[in-house]
Design a protein around this motif. Structure first.
Motif, PDB file in Angstrom:
ATOM      1  N   GLU A 358      -6.823 -59.301  14.939  1.00 44.84           N
ATOM      2  CA  GLU A 358      -6.820 -57.928  14.428  1.00 44.84           C
ATOM      3  C   GLU A 358      -7.120 -56.960  15.567  1.00 44.84           C
ATOM      4  OE1 GLU A 358      -6.908 -54.876  11.282  1.00 44.84           O
ATOM      5  OE2 GLU A 358      -6.086 -56.900  11.456  1.00 44.84           O
ATOM      6  N   GLU A 414     -11.013 -51.463  15.006  1.00 38.94           N
ATOM      7  CA  GLU A 414     -11.221 -52.843  14.556  1.00 38.94           C
ATOM      8  C   GLU A 414     -10.663 -53.793  15.601  1.00 38.94           C
ATOM      9  OE1 GLU A 414     -12.868 -55.425  12.613  1.00 38.94           O
ATOM     10  OE2 GLU A 414     -12.300 -54.144  10.928  1.00 38.94           O
ATOM     11  N   TYR A 416     -11.092 -57.727  15.995  1.00 45.13           N
ATOM     12  CA  TYR A 416     -11.713 -58.874  15.344  1.00 45.13           C
ATOM     13  C   TYR A 416     -11.198 -60.182  15.922  1.00 45.13           C
ATOM     14  CZ  TYR A 416     -13.738 -61.913  11.857  1.00 45.13           C
ATOM     15  OH  TYR A 416     -14.474 -62.898  11.252  1.00 45.13           O
ATOM     16  N   HIS A 578     -18.162 -59.614   6.856  1.00 35.12           N
ATOM     17  CA  HIS A 578     -17.133 -58.652   7.253  1.00 35.12           C
ATOM     18  C   HIS A 578     -16.058 -59.323   8.109  1.00 35.12           C
ATOM     19  CE1 HIS A 578     -20.054 -56.075   5.650  1.00 35.12           C
ATOM     20  NE2 HIS A 578     -20.722 -55.789   6.738  1.00 35.12           N
ATOM     21  N   PRO A 580     -11.438 -58.590   8.785  1.00 30.19           N
ATOM     22  CA  PRO A 580     -10.305 -57.784   8.327  1.00 30.19           C
ATOM     23  C   PRO A 580      -9.593 -58.423   7.139  1.00 30.19           C
ATOM     24  CG  PRO A 580     -10.206 -58.183  10.702  1.00 30.19           C
ATOM     25  CD  PRO A 580     -11.237 -59.096  10.157  1.00 30.19           C
TER      26      PRO A 580
END
Length: 955
Positions: A358, A414, A416, A578, A580
């Motif tokens: 991500e 973001e 990730y 947490h 994505p």
């Protein structure tokens, strides 16, 4: 202007240079190490050349390889960016000797400022304010005498050092004596120069630098100053311009002295004069000169409206306008930059490498928000090179607005898959000392930061991130829902924590993980018992399932093997884990390699992100009546169908199916649970057109939890199972009992119990009520049935054109609609497709998704929104309307795809099937030989010819 410029760099600066060259009409030549093959600079450049495998020394710093590329590409100039060879006088001199323009200062200027003692001498002669210090020291005795004259603390420095290497802070004679020889050795080992000197150390110094550009003929200009005081171990983290809390007098002194210094040696190109600023004495002192473009040059460009890279190129091409004629619009407004690094602040900033599935940045307009980066989703961040991933720069009319804009941009970013410092820099930006513009260079060295993360110390057998309801809306294209296999336990755990229903948690199979919590949290363990314990301060305490527990920062949660009944345990965390969303869900689909943490099961060393939660754990535990009953002897309730007796199975087969105590096969997983039990006699000798085995049919869209006979062995399809296949299914597990499949393990025994559709609906509603209220209502009454009390066919109809329409039950939320006889008929396929399009247009409430087959259409529906009789009525009406309309047409296209013959992956699949499923299948051990044999062909080459010469209709 040049035709081509080689960029001797990588990452964000290479992308930045390529874009500037494009604006100037110059072709870019990129180089890359193989680890950077997928980097953006490679795809954006006009030409790209590999430097091979290996480290920086073997690739980007290898002069021979770079000059080979220069010769092959015909590049006339080299832009070094920053880092790597940007201050390498030897490389610069070789460029000049080879007739290649080096877009930077001269080698002599690099050498003059590269040695700190000579830089101090030049600065002193130019009238730059100096810190009290010494020339090169000849002995420890001399150093001790000089230190007393300067006054402690002093900084002992290697003259050739950089980046914090070869520097040692000393507060006394004892410390100076202890470090003297080691700093000399560092200089010799790292820079081949053991010269050292002393400088006065300012305790709460700020780091201020002035951006300079010189024309190489004796003129230079200053483009304001930058504050670079936010440093961790002498490495800059946050930079801004203008520097806050500086008087105009100090600003003028810094810029004028910097210009005087650079003009004194006729400096060429971009460079930076750096200063130490003492806020107490309001005095600035010379620190050093960087003879290159700086990482933080972007904030200056945003405030002054210039393009320093373009200036460097134009100067090298001798097309630069006189400096005093340049249009410089600044200073205007305020700009702040953060450096985003691939490092783990929770583990003392150790470098982080790996896959970035991500990558998402907020939209940058280039003026208010500028993001320099080299990333794409799916890129692999290498451990070989500098860990900087991106530079995020916010510009606004004033500092307060710029700070707010930058924080918003960071919140919207973001990255990730690996660890970054995004949360760390966001926290620094919110500290009062930074907001007040008072941060100093050593502040971050003692800054206490607690990462809101969980470290995976051991991962267990199969630990994945899951959420409910999983991935919805993609069953028609073969993407399964995934989600927790035992969603009942999962949902109850989230309810106990007060989480939202879709909060993600961990599913652990058979063997649990060991996890360290770096921040306070609350957890619930649900599902199978894995003898968990929580270690706090070296003392371990056992944990029970179904009870919210407060977990302090630093605690270690250890889970062992699933003891007794049940196969899967769930860890739910306050606020959820947490990561994505992928196709609308955080659930991991390991076969598809997407969702969850990098599309795979967790591994040792992974880091999970959570929100800190210091709330006290709720004292209540789940009422005993709501705790799912785990056993090794299961009763699983099913809806009879979609296929049964007498069409596919004999009545004796059905008697045996429902009477048998099936055993769970060891080769079971989230894809499906294989069962060992009686072999059917079958109502047919074979599958006709569909295949040799009587279990074969042309196609069948599968429902969740359907029991699929793949040959003679039944498989209960799991949450990661296929949506479409070619086998018959005599029963489908009801929604209220699907959770039980997730707790089955090898050797468990199962009996299937047929129930009525109305009973299944009541059981599903009762389960929803238990989860919502955490109170156990009375279990709805279920009558004892025999399978023959039911029919897998819910209703039959006949369309106006004579086509039979058959509605088959596939559990309590799926309906299989079949057209015509069991024949391969393209006209039926058209009817199916047209019906699907018509139902999509009608947008019937409660129809979740539709999966087409060759002669069937499966409807996944929500009984709370549409009752089955009404749904069937709507389907009949739509089918009738289509039959009465004109000729049917559907869009089509021709696609050319490559084919692989006798692929290694196919061979491996057959080998695994032989080892783990059955070795006597007719297609084993050679699938191609099987195809030749059943088609009566003479040789395997005949099979290949038919396969490769054919055109295929994809249904």
């Amino acid at each position: 202007m040049f035709d081509k410029v080689l960029i001797a760099n990588r990452g964000a600066i290479a992308v930045r240079i390529i874009r500037t060259l494009r604006e100037l009409g110059v072709k870019s030549v990129a180089v890359y190490a193989e680890a950077d093959r997928e980097s953006r600079h490679v795809s954006l450049a006009d030409e790209a050349y590999s430097l091979g495998e290996g480290s920086a020394a073997q690739t980007y710093l290898n002069h021979e390889k770079l000059f080979a590329v220069i010769r092959e590409s015909g590049a006339q100039a080299v832009h070094p960016g920053y880092g790597f060879l940007s201050e390498n006088a030897g490389f610069c001199r070789r460029c000049e000797d080879s007739g290649v323009i080096f877009l930077g200062p001269t080698p002599e200027q690099m050498e003059a400022f590269g040695l700190k003692h000579s830089a101090r001498d030049l600065a002193q002669k130019a009238g730059v304010p100096m810190l009290p210090g010494t020339d090169l020291l000849t002995s420890l005795d001399e150093a001790l005498v000089q230190a007393k004259q300067i006054g402690y603390p002093v900084m002992l420095k290697s003259t050739a050092g950089g980046g914090g290497i070869g520097m040692q802070l000393c507060y006394s004679d004892e410390e100076l004596s202890r470090h003297f020889e080691s700093v000399k050795r560092l200089g010799e080992n790292n820079f081949s120069n053991d010269g050292i000197f002393l400088e006065k150390f300012v305790e709460q110094a700020r780091h201020i630098e002035v951006q300079i550009f010189g024309d190489g003929r004796g003129a230079a200009i200053a483009l304001g100053e930058r504050d670079c005081s936010s440093q961790r171990r002498n490495q800059k983290v946050i930079e801004e311009t203008p520097a806050p809390n500086l008087s105009d007098a100090v600003r003028n002194e810094l810029q004028q002295s910097a210009v005087a210094l650079m003009e004194s040696i006729a400096y060429r190109s971009a460079g930076t004069v750096e200063y130490i600023y003492d806020p107490a004495g309001k005095q600035a002192y010379f620190l050093e000169v960087n003879t290159r473009l700086q990482v933080e040059h972007g904030v200056t460009e945003q405030v002054f409206g210039v393009d320093l890279v373009a200036w460097m190129v134009k100067l090298g091409a001798d097309e630069m306008a006189p400096l005093d004629s340049l249009e410089v619009s600044g200073p205007n407004g305020h700009a702040i930059q953060v450096r985003v690094y691939a490092e783990d602040p929770g583990k003392d900033f150790q470098p982080s490498a790996g896959l970035l599935p991500e990558v998402s940045f907020p939209t940058a307009d280039g003026q208010h928000l500028r993001i320099d980066h080299w990333l794409e989703p799916g890129i692999e961040v290498s451990p070989f090179f500098d860990p900087m991933l991106a530079k995020i720069i916010a510009w606004q009319p004033d500092r307060e607005q710029a700070l707010a804009a930058l924080l918003e941009a960071l919140e919207s970013t973001e990255l990730y898959g690996i660890e970054t410092n995004l949360a760390y820099v966001s926290k620094i930006l919110q500290e009062p000392i930074f907001r007040n513009g008072e941060i100093y260079t050593r502040f971050l060295n003692g800054y206490a930061y607690s990462a809101e993360t969980i470290d995976v110390l051991t991962a267990g057998t199969m630990t994945t991130i899951q959420d409910v309801p999983g991935r919805t809306g993609y069953w028609p294209v073969g993407v399964p829902p995934s989600g927790p296999f035992d969603d009942y336990s999962f949902r109850l755990g989230n309810r106990l924590l007060g989480n939202s229903e879709d909060a993600a948690g961990l599913e652990m199979t058979l063997n649990g993980a060991t996890l360290r919590f770096n921040t306070a949290s609350r957890i619930v363990l649900a599902g199978a018992d894995m003898t968990a314990e929580l270690e706090v301060g070296g003392e371990a305490q056992p944990l029970s399932n179904w009870q919210p527990v407060a977990v302090p920062a630093g605690a270690i949660l250890k889970l062992g093997k699933a003891s007794g009944a049940g196969a899967r345990s769930y860890l739910l965390v306050a606020g959820g884990i947490h990561c994505p969303d992928y196709l609308g869900s955080k659930s991991t689909f390991t076969l598809g390699q997407f969702g969850g943490h990098c599309g795979r099961a967790l591994r040792k060393g992974d880091v999970l992100h959570i929100s800190s939660d210091s709330a006290e754990a709720a004292p209540a535990i789940l009422p005993e009546t709501l705790v799912p009953a785990l056993t090794n002897q299961w009763q699983v309730r099913v809806i009879y169908g979609p296929h049964g007796a007498p069409d596919f199975f004999t009545e004796g087969d059905m008697d045996a199916f429902f009477a048998a105590e099936w055993e769970v096969h060891y080769n079971s997983s989230r894809t499906g649970v294989r069962l060992i039990g009686p072999k059917p006699e079958w109502a047919r000798s074979d599958g006709g057109e569909a295949g040799m085995h009587p279990s074969n049919i042309h196609d069948n869209a599968y429902a969740f939890g359907t029991i699929d006979f793949t040959g003679d062995m039944p498989v209960i399809l799991g949450p990661d199972g296929p949506s479409l296949g070619g086998f018959v299914c005599p029963a489908t597990v009801i929604n209220a009992d699907l959770w039980k499949l997730g707790q089955l393990k090898a050797g468990d025994k199962i009996r299937f119990v047929p129930v009525a559709l109305e009973e299944a609906d009541a059981l599903a509603e009762a389960r929803k009520d238990r989860i919502a209220r955490l109170i156990a209502p009375a279990e709805p009454a279920v009558v004892e049935h025999h399978w023959s009390d039911f029919s897998p066919i819910y209703r039959t109809d006949k369309l106006p054109d004579g086509t039979d329409l058959v509605f088959r039950l596939a559990g309590d939320t799926f309906l299989l609609v079949e057209f015509g006889e069991l024949n391969l008929d393209l006209a039926l396929r058209f009817k199916v497709h047209s019906l699907m399009l018509e139902l999509e247009d009608r947008n019937i409430a409660g129809v979740v998704e539709m999966t087409p087959g060759i002669r069937s259409l499966q409807l996944h529906y929500d009984p709370d929104q549409v009752e089955l009789p009404e749904l069937v009525k709507l389907v009949v009406a739509a089918s009738t309307a289509l039959t009465e309309s004109a000729d049917l047409t559907v869009p089509s296209r021709i696609v050319h795809i490559p084919l692989s013959w006798n692929d290694a992956a196919c061979k491996l699949a057959v080998e695994k099937y032989v080892q783990s499923v059955r070795q006597d299948a007719p297609w084993c051990p050679d699938n191609l030989e099987f195809i030749r044999r059943i088609n009566g062909l003479n040789a395997i080459d005949d099979v290949k010819k038919i396969v490769f010469d054919a055109s295929y209709v994809v249904m």
